[in-house]
Design a protein around this motif. Structure first.
Motif, mmCIF file in Angstrom:
data_model
loop_
_atom_site.group_PDB
_atom_site.id
_atom_site.type_symbol
_atom_site.label_atom_id
_atom_site.label_comp_id
_atom_site.label_asym_id
_atom_site.label_seq_id
_atom_site.Cartn_x
_atom_site.Cartn_y
_atom_site.Cartn_z
ATOM 1 N N SER A 1 0.830 -1.212 0.000
ATOM 2 C CA SER A 1 0.000 0.000 0.000
ATOM 3 C C SER A 1 0.864 1.263 0.000
ATOM 4 N N HIS A 2 2.014 1.214 0.680
ATOM 5 C CA HIS A 2 2.936 2.360 0.652
ATOM 6 C C HIS A 2 3.440 2.588 -0.773
ATOM 7 N N LEU A 3 3.748 1.496 -1.456
ATOM 8 C CA LEU A 3 4.274 1.605 -2.824
ATOM 9 C C LEU A 3 3.232 2.225 -3.751
ATOM 10 N N ASP A 4 1.971 1.802 -3.596
ATOM 11 C CA ASP A 4 0.901 2.365 -4.423
ATOM 12 C C ASP A 4 0.765 3.864 -4.197
ATOM 13 N N GLY B 1 4.983 2.644 -15.346
ATOM 14 C CA GLY B 1 5.990 1.635 -15.668
ATOM 15 C C GLY B 1 7.398 2.083 -15.295
ATOM 16 N N ALA B 2 7.712 3.353 -15.561
ATOM 17 C CA ALA B 2 9.048 3.872 -15.231
ATOM 18 C C ALA B 2 9.264 3.911 -13.719
ATOM 19 N N VAL B 3 8.259 4.353 -12.971
ATOM 20 C CA VAL B 3 8.374 4.401 -11.511
ATOM 21 C C VAL B 3 8.482 2.980 -10.955
ATOM 22 N N HIS B 4 7.684 2.067 -11.492
ATOM 23 C CA HIS B 4 7.752 0.667 -11.050
ATOM 24 C C HIS B 4 9.137 0.081 -11.298
ATOM 25 N N SER B 5 9.725 0.405 -12.427
ATOM 26 C CA SER B 5 11.053 -0.116 -12.750
ATOM 27 C C SER B 5 12.085 0.322 -11.711
ATOM 28 N N LEU C 1 11.429 1.421 -8.629
ATOM 29 C CA LEU C 1 11.064 0.827 -7.338
ATOM 30 C C LEU C 1 11.480 -0.642 -7.255
ATOM 31 N N ARG C 2 11.316 -1.390 -8.358
ATOM 32 C CA ARG C 2 11.727 -2.802 -8.350
ATOM 33 C C ARG C 2 13.209 -2.934 -8.037
ATOM 34 N N GLY C 3 14.017 -2.066 -8.626
ATOM 35 C CA GLY C 3 15.455 -2.115 -8.351
ATOM 36 C C GLY C 3 15.758 -1.852 -6.885
ATOM 37 N N ILE C 4 15.117 -0.839 -6.324
ATOM 38 C CA ILE C 4 15.318 -0.507 -4.912
ATOM 39 C C ILE C 4 14.858 -1.663 -4.032
ATOM 40 N N LEU C 5 13.675 -2.199 -4.315
ATOM 41 C CA LEU C 5 13.118 -3.279 -3.490
ATOM 42 C C LEU C 5 13.953 -4.546 -3.560
ATOM 43 N N ARG C 6 14.453 -4.880 -4.730
ATOM 44 C CA ARG C 6 15.307 -6.070 -4.852
ATOM 45 C C ARG C 6 16.591 -5.895 -4.052
ATOM 46 N N TYR C 7 17.146 -4.702 -4.113
ATOM 47 C CA TYR C 7 18.357 -4.421 -3.332
ATOM 48 C C TYR C 7 18.071 -4.549 -1.843
ATOM 49 N N LEU C 8 16.973 -3.947 -1.386
ATOM 50 C CA LEU C 8 16.617 -4.009 0.037
ATOM 51 C C LEU C 8 16.399 -5.460 0.490
ATOM 52 N N PHE C 9 15.777 -6.259 -0.355
ATOM 53 C CA PHE C 9 15.529 -7.662 -0.009
ATOM 54 C C PHE C 9 16.838 -8.452 0.034
ATOM 55 N N ARG C 10 17.681 -8.259 -0.974
ATOM 56 C CA ARG C 10 18.966 -8.978 -1.014
ATOM 57 C C ARG C 10 19.859 -8.632 0.164
ATOM 58 N N HIS C 11 19.737 -7.420 0.675
ATOM 59 C CA HIS C 11 20.573 -6.973 1.786
ATOM 60 C C HIS C 11 19.833 -7.018 3.123
ATOM 61 N N ARG D 1 17.093 -5.840 4.328
ATOM 62 C CA ARG D 1 16.443 -4.649 4.906
ATOM 63 C C ARG D 1 14.937 -4.829 4.977
ATOM 64 N N ILE D 2 14.414 -5.711 4.094
ATOM 65 C CA ILE D 2 13.010 -6.104 4.145
ATOM 66 C C ILE D 2 12.961 -7.628 4.107
ATOM 67 N N THR D 3 11.921 -8.199 4.692
ATOM 68 C CA THR D 3 11.854 -9.663 4.810
ATOM 69 C C THR D 3 11.144 -10.318 3.639
ATOM 70 N N ARG D 4 10.437 -9.547 2.835
ATOM 71 C CA ARG D 4 9.682 -10.099 1.712
ATOM 72 C C ARG D 4 10.054 -9.343 0.450
ATOM 73 N N ASP D 5 10.188 -10.067 -0.660
ATOM 74 C CA ASP D 5 10.525 -9.424 -1.930
ATOM 75 C C ASP D 5 9.275 -8.750 -2.494
ATOM 76 N N LEU D 6 9.155 -7.456 -2.232
ATOM 77 C CA LEU D 6 7.976 -6.704 -2.667
ATOM 78 C C LEU D 6 8.046 -6.303 -4.139
ATOM 79 N N ALA D 7 9.178 -6.542 -4.792
ATOM 80 C CA ALA D 7 9.303 -6.191 -6.206
ATOM 81 C C ALA D 7 8.278 -6.955 -7.042
ATOM 82 N N ALA D 8 7.945 -8.164 -6.610
ATOM 83 C CA ALA D 8 6.977 -8.977 -7.358
ATOM 84 C C ALA D 8 5.560 -8.419 -7.275
ATOM 85 N N THR D 9 5.295 -7.543 -6.313
ATOM 86 C CA THR D 9 3.947 -6.985 -6.179
ATOM 87 C C THR D 9 3.689 -5.846 -7.157
#
Length: 179
Positions: A113-116, A138-142, A144-154, A156-164
């Motif tokens: 919901s924060h992402l939306d 689409g550009a904003v999602h792109s 955000l996906r990069g940021i979210l994947r980085y946060l998940f890999r490191h 910082r977040i427990t769930r990969d929200l990039a898929a949402t």
């Protein structure tokens, strides 16, 4: 003769490859700094320092530091161009400020919901220009996906929200064909 003409995308890909070769020690430092087609890139460290300075110092460390770390990774490891880094700063700062206003001091409580809400904030096209709105989403999602994947890999977040984040389709031809 027929000089070599590189598209903008080709110049970016070439630059990334040269930076990777530099990083691996196969080329001398500075080889990737000059890009064909008249584009000159910044020194990655200088670009990182300048962009890190744009991240609000008053943000909580749990929000600020992961964004600065992601910027450093995107600039130094991926070799992103200045225009891409600018988009990351814009989207990343909007996300961090949104979370800070909601009372969060880190990304741990980040929800779809924060992402939306962040995407809605960043899309500026009028409602009647559907194709332009879709492209902006689409550009904003792109980014955000990069940021979210980085946060998940490191971690910082427990769930990969990039898929949402599913971007709407963007078709070049908005009208039905005449035949």
């Amino acid at each position: 003769g027929h000089g070599c003409v590189l598209t903008h995308r080709g110049a970016i890909v070439t630059r990334r490859y040269l930076l990777w070769l530099e990083h691996k020690g196969h080329l001398p430092q500075g080889t990737g700094a000059v890009v064909h087609a008249g584009l000159v890139s910044d020194d990655p460290e200088a670009l990182h320092v300048r962009t890190a300075a744009k991240v609000d110092a008053e943000l909580a460390v749990g929000l600020r530091q992961p964004l600065v770390d992601y910027l450093g990774w995107a600039i130094c490891e991926r070799g992103l161009a200045r225009v891409s880094v600018k988009a990351i700063v814009r989207v990343g700062l909007t996300l961090c400020r949104h979370l800070a206003r909601a009372g969060h001091e880190s990304f741990t409580k980040l929800r779809p919901s924060h992402l939306d809400e962040v995407v809605a904030t960043l899309v500026s096209a009028p409602l009647d220009d559907l194709l332009r709105r879709r492209r902006q989403v689409g550009a904003v999602h792109s980014v955000l996906r990069g940021i979210l994947r980085y946060l998940f890999r490191h971690h910082r977040i427990t769930r990969d929200l990039a898929a949402t984040l599913t971007s709407p389709p963007c078709y070049g031809a908005r009208k039905l064909p005449t035949i």
